[in-house]
Design a protein around this motif. Structure first.
Motif, mmCIF file in Angstrom:
data_model
loop_
_atom_site.group_PDB
_atom_site.id
_atom_site.type_symbol
_atom_site.label_atom_id
_atom_site.label_comp_id
_atom_site.label_asym_id
_atom_site.label_seq_id
_atom_site.Cartn_x
_atom_site.Cartn_y
_atom_site.Cartn_z
ATOM 1 N N PRO A 98 0.805 -1.227 0.000
ATOM 2 C CA PRO A 98 0.000 0.000 0.000
ATOM 3 C C PRO A 98 0.836 1.276 0.000
ATOM 4 O O PRO A 98 0.436 2.276 -0.609
ATOM 5 N N TYR A 99 1.983 1.259 0.637
ATOM 6 C CA TYR A 99 2.859 2.432 0.640
ATOM 7 C C TYR A 99 3.307 2.772 -0.784
ATOM 8 O O TYR A 99 3.323 3.945 -1.176
ATOM 9 N N THR A 100 3.684 1.738 -1.553
ATOM 10 C CA THR A 100 4.103 1.961 -2.940
ATOM 11 C C THR A 100 2.983 2.597 -3.746
ATOM 12 O O THR A 100 3.185 3.584 -4.474
ATOM 13 N N GLU A 119 -3.677 -4.417 -4.347
ATOM 14 C CA GLU A 119 -2.302 -4.211 -4.790
ATOM 15 C C GLU A 119 -2.019 -5.054 -6.037
ATOM 16 O O GLU A 119 -2.873 -5.792 -6.523
ATOM 17 N N THR A 120 -0.787 -4.968 -6.534
ATOM 18 C CA THR A 120 -0.468 -5.532 -7.840
ATOM 19 C C THR A 120 0.820 -6.346 -7.808
ATOM 20 O O THR A 120 1.770 -5.997 -7.100
ATOM 21 N N HIS A 121 0.829 -7.427 -8.584
ATOM 22 C CA HIS A 121 2.060 -8.126 -8.933
ATOM 23 C C HIS A 121 2.510 -7.566 -10.276
ATOM 24 O O HIS A 121 1.870 -7.805 -11.303
ATOM 25 N N LEU A 122 3.556 -6.804 -10.263
ATOM 26 C CA LEU A 122 4.005 -6.083 -11.448
ATOM 27 C C LEU A 122 4.854 -6.976 -12.349
ATOM 28 O O LEU A 122 5.856 -7.539 -11.907
ATOM 29 N N VAL A 138 -4.902 -6.898 2.420
ATOM 30 C CA VAL A 138 -5.059 -5.520 1.956
ATOM 31 C C VAL A 138 -6.553 -5.208 1.935
ATOM 32 O O VAL A 138 -7.318 -5.934 1.288
ATOM 33 N N PRO A 139 -7.007 -4.174 2.643
ATOM 34 C CA PRO A 139 -8.444 -3.888 2.685
ATOM 35 C C PRO A 139 -9.002 -3.609 1.296
ATOM 36 O O PRO A 139 -8.607 -2.648 0.642
ATOM 37 N N ILE A 140 -9.904 -4.457 0.830
ATOM 38 C CA ILE A 140 -10.448 -4.276 -0.515
ATOM 39 C C ILE A 140 -11.276 -3.002 -0.603
ATOM 40 O O ILE A 140 -11.504 -2.455 -1.671
ATOM 41 N N ASP A 141 -11.721 -2.487 0.572
ATOM 42 C CA ASP A 141 -12.409 -1.202 0.583
ATOM 43 C C ASP A 141 -11.488 -0.080 0.110
ATOM 44 O O ASP A 141 -11.956 0.972 -0.330
ATOM 45 N N LEU A 142 -10.172 -0.290 0.242
ATOM 46 C CA LEU A 142 -9.209 0.745 -0.131
ATOM 47 C C LEU A 142 -8.690 0.519 -1.550
ATOM 48 O O LEU A 142 -8.767 1.382 -2.401
ATOM 49 N N ARG A 143 -8.137 -0.653 -1.779
ATOM 50 C CA ARG A 143 -7.557 -0.942 -3.090
ATOM 51 C C ARG A 143 -7.118 -2.397 -3.114
ATOM 52 O O ARG A 143 -7.082 -3.066 -2.089
ATOM 53 N N ASN A 191 1.556 3.492 5.354
ATOM 54 C CA ASN A 191 0.470 3.830 4.445
ATOM 55 C C ASN A 191 -0.332 5.010 4.976
ATOM 56 O O ASN A 191 -0.754 5.884 4.207
ATOM 57 N N MET A 192 -0.540 5.038 6.289
ATOM 58 C CA MET A 192 -1.262 6.163 6.892
ATOM 59 C C MET A 192 -0.543 7.480 6.613
ATOM 60 O O MET A 192 -1.171 8.487 6.266
#
Length: 561
Positions: free
Chosen positions: A58-60, A127-130, A120-125, A422-423
């Motif tokens: 999430p930080y990324t 993440e990705t495997h790039l 990872v909260p799905i309410d937020l986003r 992330n906060m």
């Protein structure tokens, strides 16, 4: 100028030359070129190319959105969520809904209670495997579209720097380029590190690890294995980044085919080992991997039908560092400055944090002509702080890998750091969105503890130090692993004041953490009523920032789900 005429010399003069066209070079090049900085990107390689560092956190993602807004490079925003990435950058990427850890003991059945997961909260986003070859090429092309120039397949062999005038770079083909400043984002064989003897020998890193890795097809979802049937984790292992951990190392499994729109059958696989426990010999890496699987048959199930699609890479010790990273008219960033380990996917996050801190300084210098070392002093503190923070965490984790109860505790230190970081990013995004005031970022720089995910909290900083000191004592044999684990849990339960419900978070039996909507609401209430004022304010801002981002993404078609 080796016979070049004055017109040619002027044409080859740049504000900034960036060495390396990977993620750091491409993104920084886009930021600079978009803001009027005459930029040249030089790279000994070409695109597309294989790269590891494939898992976002999430930080990324939050930092990608922040940089896109701060530097007015909207193309970067797609990297802030999985849906934007696969629709706007590459459908060859995968989704990441969790960080999963399954603990193994050689020669023993896997204990279904010895698992850990952060969802990872799905309410937020999501993440990705790039799929890095696509993502890196995309960022490089964004830089070119904004006017950055580039020379690929061009190896720099000589750099001369005049503190008053800038740098002259010469290539193996006899080309010569002049620049006011050089950013070296290349890698271990950094031309600047070699030129100025910047490598620490030996490195100060406490972590010891080496790695063998490749891309494979036919890797089966671990959820389907007999071992995983009694697991009670909240999210499927296959929907995220899976880490198999064991005494002396860990193995990553990063699938690119774990969503309905997947076009990429590949899976990134890497085995990371402590060379003091598993010395590197003459065995080919593919054979070493097979030998490892024979010792851990429950992990081997996942690879029964797997085949490597590219040659295995086998490294020596991964860790290296630099005595200094900022000098007159130059700085080292990303992997040119140092490296610890791929554990926790901090490399990409660190890269973006440095792009954010370096970008405005280079833009300002190109306008006012002040390229002084003092202007870039914070970049030195930040890069070294990021290195040391990650080293403490990974070192502690490797010690913890030898004892599940200690690993279970160290894992909480990491979880708290990734959530708190992330906060901080979301708080900055919200306040900058509301005010447009860049002092939001300078305020964070002035807070002390550069490199810490939560620099404003001495309680958090102390948690990391305590964890590392206890793990050092365990390694030295002066503290029992169970005692060290109990002290970490106790500190979280009784001392941690920067997150809601720390008393429950610190309980050893709570091995998996899923930030549901109910927990998010409870955390918001805690921010209003119980949190220290500074923390509470930041958490509320972060919640508002994520809500704003979701509204904007829904409006432009790049929503998270």
């Amino acid at each position: 100028m080796h016979g070049k005429n004055s017109a040619s010399a002027a044409a080859d003069r740049y504000d900034v030359v960036i060495l390396g066209s990977g993620m750091a070079g491409g993104m920084l090049g886009a930021v600079l070129a978009r803001n009027g900085v005459k930029t040249l990107i030089l790279d000994a390689g070409t695109h597309p190319r294989f790269a590891v560092g494939e898992s976002t956190i999430p930080y990324t993602s939050g930092m990608a959105r922040l940089i896109a807004k701060r530097y007015d490079v909207p193309e970067l925003k797609a990297l802030s969520n999985y849906k934007g990435t696969i629709e706007e950058i590459s459908p060859n990427c995968g989704q990441k809904q969790n960080f999963g850890f399954v603990y193994h003991r050689e020669g023993q059945p896997q204990n279904s209670q010895e698992i850990n997961q952060l969802v990872v909260p799905i309410d937020l986003r999501t993440e990705t495997h790039l799929f890095r070859q696509d993502v890196d090429a995309h960022l490089f092309h964004v830089a070119l579209r904004y006017g950055a120039e580039a020379r690929l397949a061009t190896r720099v062999t000589e750099i001369d720097i005049d503190p008053d005038e800038g740098a002259v770079l010469r290539t193996e083909h006899g080309e010569e380029f002049r620049a006011s400043y050089v950013v070296d984002g290349s890698g271990f064989r950094s031309p600047l590190a070699e030129k100025f003897d910047l490598r620490e020998t030996p490195t100060r890193a406490r972590t010891h690890s080496r790695c063998l890795f490749t891309h494979m097809i036919g890797v089966k979802p671990f959820d389907d294995s007999p071992t995983a049937q009694p697991h009670d984790q909240p999210s499927p292992w296959h929907h995220g980044t899976l880490h198999h951990v064991f005494d002396g190392g860990w193995l990553w499994v990063i699938p690119f085919d774990n969503h309905d729109k997947a076009r990429n059958p590949l899976c990134s696989v890497g085995l990371t080992l402590d060379p003091r426990k598993y010395p590197k010999g003459d065995t080919p890496p593919e054979q070493e991997f097979e030998d490892f699987l024979k010792r851990f048959p429950e992990i081997a199930w996942q690879f029964e039908e797997a085949k490597a699609v590219r040659p295995w890479v086998s490294t020596g010790r991964l860790q290296y560092s630099a005595k200094t990273v900022v000098g007159d008219r130059y700085c080292l960033t990303s992997h040119a400055a140092g490296f610890i380990d791929a554990l926790y996917s901090r490399g990409l996050a660190n890269t973006l944090e440095l792009v954010n801190a370096l970008g405005w300084r280079l833009i300002a210098a190109s306008r006012d002509g002040d390229w002084s070392k003092e202007r870039f002093a914070y970049v030195e503190a930040l890069q070294q702080g990021l290195f040391d923070f990650h080293d403490d965490l990974v070192y502690s984790s490797f010690v913890g890998f030898g004892h599940y109860e200690l690993w279970n505790a160290v894992n909480r230190t990491w979880m708290l750091g990734t959530m708190s970081g992330n906060m901080m990013v979301e708080d900055a995004y919200y306040r900058y969105s509301e005010t447009g005031d860049p002092d939001v970022f300078l305020e964070a720089e002035r807070s002390g503890n550069p490199g810490s995910p939560l620099p404003i909290s001495e309680t958090f900083v102390r948690l990391g130090t305590l964890t590392r000191e206890l793990c050092e004592a365990v390694e030295a044999g002066t503290v029992e692993p169970g005692v060290a684990a109990a002290r970490i849990h106790e500190y979280i339960q009784k001392e941690v004041d920067f997150i809601a419900h720390a008393d429950k978070f610190g309980l050893p039996e709570n091995r998996c953490f899923n930030m549901t909507r109910e927990r998010m609401d409870a955390a918001e209430q805690w921010s209003l009523t119980q949190a220290p004022p500074e923390i509470g304010k930041r958490m509320l801002n972060a919640a508002r920032g994520m809500a704003l981002a979701k509204e904007a993404e829904a409006g432009d078609g790049s929503a998270d789900y």
